[in-house]
Design an enzyme around this catalytic site. Structure first.
Site, PDB file in Angstrom:
ATOM      1  N   GLY A   1    -100.025  23.122 -39.363  1.00  0.00           N
ATOM      2  CA  GLY A   1     -99.335  23.099 -38.090  1.00  0.00           C
ATOM      3  C   GLY A   1     -98.092  23.964 -38.143  1.00  0.00           C
ATOM      4  CB  CYS A   2     -96.225  25.742 -35.500  1.00  0.00           C
ATOM      5  SG  CYS A   2     -96.194  24.470 -34.210  1.00  0.00           S
ATOM      6  CE1 TYR A   3     -91.169  21.908 -33.828  1.00  0.00           C
ATOM      7  CE2 TYR A   3     -93.149  20.830 -33.014  1.00  0.00           C
ATOM      8  CZ  TYR A   3     -91.903  21.375 -32.771  1.00  0.00           C
ATOM      9  OH  TYR A   3     -91.382  21.392 -31.502  1.00  0.00           O
TER      10      TYR A   3
END
EC number: 1.2.1.38
Length: 333
Positions: A144-146
């Site tokens: 995921g990006c986070y």
């Protein structure tokens, strides 16, 4: 040439994959799928790509992807599991950009509240942490990006079990919410605002727990995401409360040693989202305070946080230079 296919080519991550792969020296995109846009040319959906592709979107039919060497699944969470097992069984290499294969089966079901009916163990595709496993893998789960920005900010200290507690405060551009507009992403609701959401229960927490826990089982993690009225980027302030005393120079040595062979990690005195926009770089600054270290990371959520990292993983899977097709500077201003 490596023949690549993309399942789900109309969203932001699909469009970014097409942009990056259009100039990759070792890759030809031969199939891009979309039920809604089948029969339309790529540039009719992504006008910025006019002149780079002449192929049309096709139905997501596995048989039509059989000519590929690698397939990227850029579809919503819960959808990738409809395609990945058959792709995997047919011998293709797969990079999944959804959340379907990032977590262990039990953790996925806990985080997403649904039964995973097509589970396959995948390699977690944070390249800087799992380069050797990715090189041998046929299925890589893109992070995921986070978690990408957060884990990169804390991993060197977790490896040495030096973290008492870490608080991730992350701010993301609105493209992380996807291409479909909602009340949450409506311009007047975000203009001149920073909006916290899923304040204590964002699903990306489980990836942070999983990956940092591989190094340090007792690490305590808190995470709060926020959205700011910009299109790209994730800035993460990692407030790391340490076990023992470490001076600024000691912290810097730990990070530089950990990322010694990581082309896309750059250490900066000051970190800005504008320094990484449009690129696959992750910029990090290290700041020793009186009671904690604050490690700041900046990534482009659509590149290092999604499609660029997917291409980086593909490069490793095929034995290419890790930076192939990604070795370009950020956009500034």
């Amino acid at each position: 040439m490596i023949r690549a296919g993309i399942i789900g080519g109309t969203g932001y991550t699909g469009g970014e994959l097409l942009r990056i792969l259009s100039k990759h020296p070792e890759v030809e995109v031969v199939a891009v799928t979309s039920r809604r846009e089948k029969g339309r040319k790529i540039h009719e959906v992504h006008p910025h790509l006019k002149g780079f592709y002449e192929i049309e979107f096709i139905e997501p039919d596995i048989d039509r992807l059989s000519e590929c060497d690698v397939v990227f699944t850029a579809v919503p969470h819960g959808e990738a599991m409809r395609y990945v097992p058959e792709l995997y069984e047919s011998g293709l290499k797969v990079v999944d950009l959804s959340a379907d294969y990032r977590l262990r089966k039990d953790k996925y079901e806990e985080a997403y509240g649904k039964t995973h009916e097509a589970y396959i163990e995948a390699v977690y595709g944070l390249t800087e942490l799992h380069r050797e496993e990715i090189a041998k893998a046929r299925l890589v789960a893109n992070p995921g990006c986070y978690p990408t920005g957060a884990i990169l900010a804390a991993a060197p200290l977790a490896e040495l079990e030096l973290i008492e507690r870490v608080i991730f405060d992350s701010k993301s551009g609105i493209s992380g919410a996807g291409v479909s507009p909602t009340e949450f992403t409506h311009y007047p609701n975000l203009h001149e605002a920073i909006v916290p959401y899923k304040i204590t229960d964002h699903r990306h927490y489980y990836e942070m727990e999983q990956e940092l826990g591989r190094f340090q089982e007792d690490v305590r993690i808190s995470f709060t995401p926020q959205v700011f009225p910009g299109s790209r980027g994730i800035l993460t302030n990692a407030h790391i409360f340490l076990k023992g005393e470490l001076e600024q120079d000691e912290l810097e040595k730990i990070y530089r040693k950990f990322y010694d062979c990581s082309y896309f990690i750059r250490f900066q005195k000051a970190v800005r989202l504008s320094y990484v926009r449009g690129s696959n770089f992750a910029d990090i600054s290290i700041n020793r305070g009186a009671d904690r270290a604050v490690v700041v990371s900046a990534i482009d959520n659509l590149v290092k946080g999604a499609s660029g990292q997917a291409v980086q993983n593909m490069n490793v899977m095929f034995g290419l230079d890790e930076w192939a097709g990604l070795d370009f500077p950020p956009l500034f201003p």
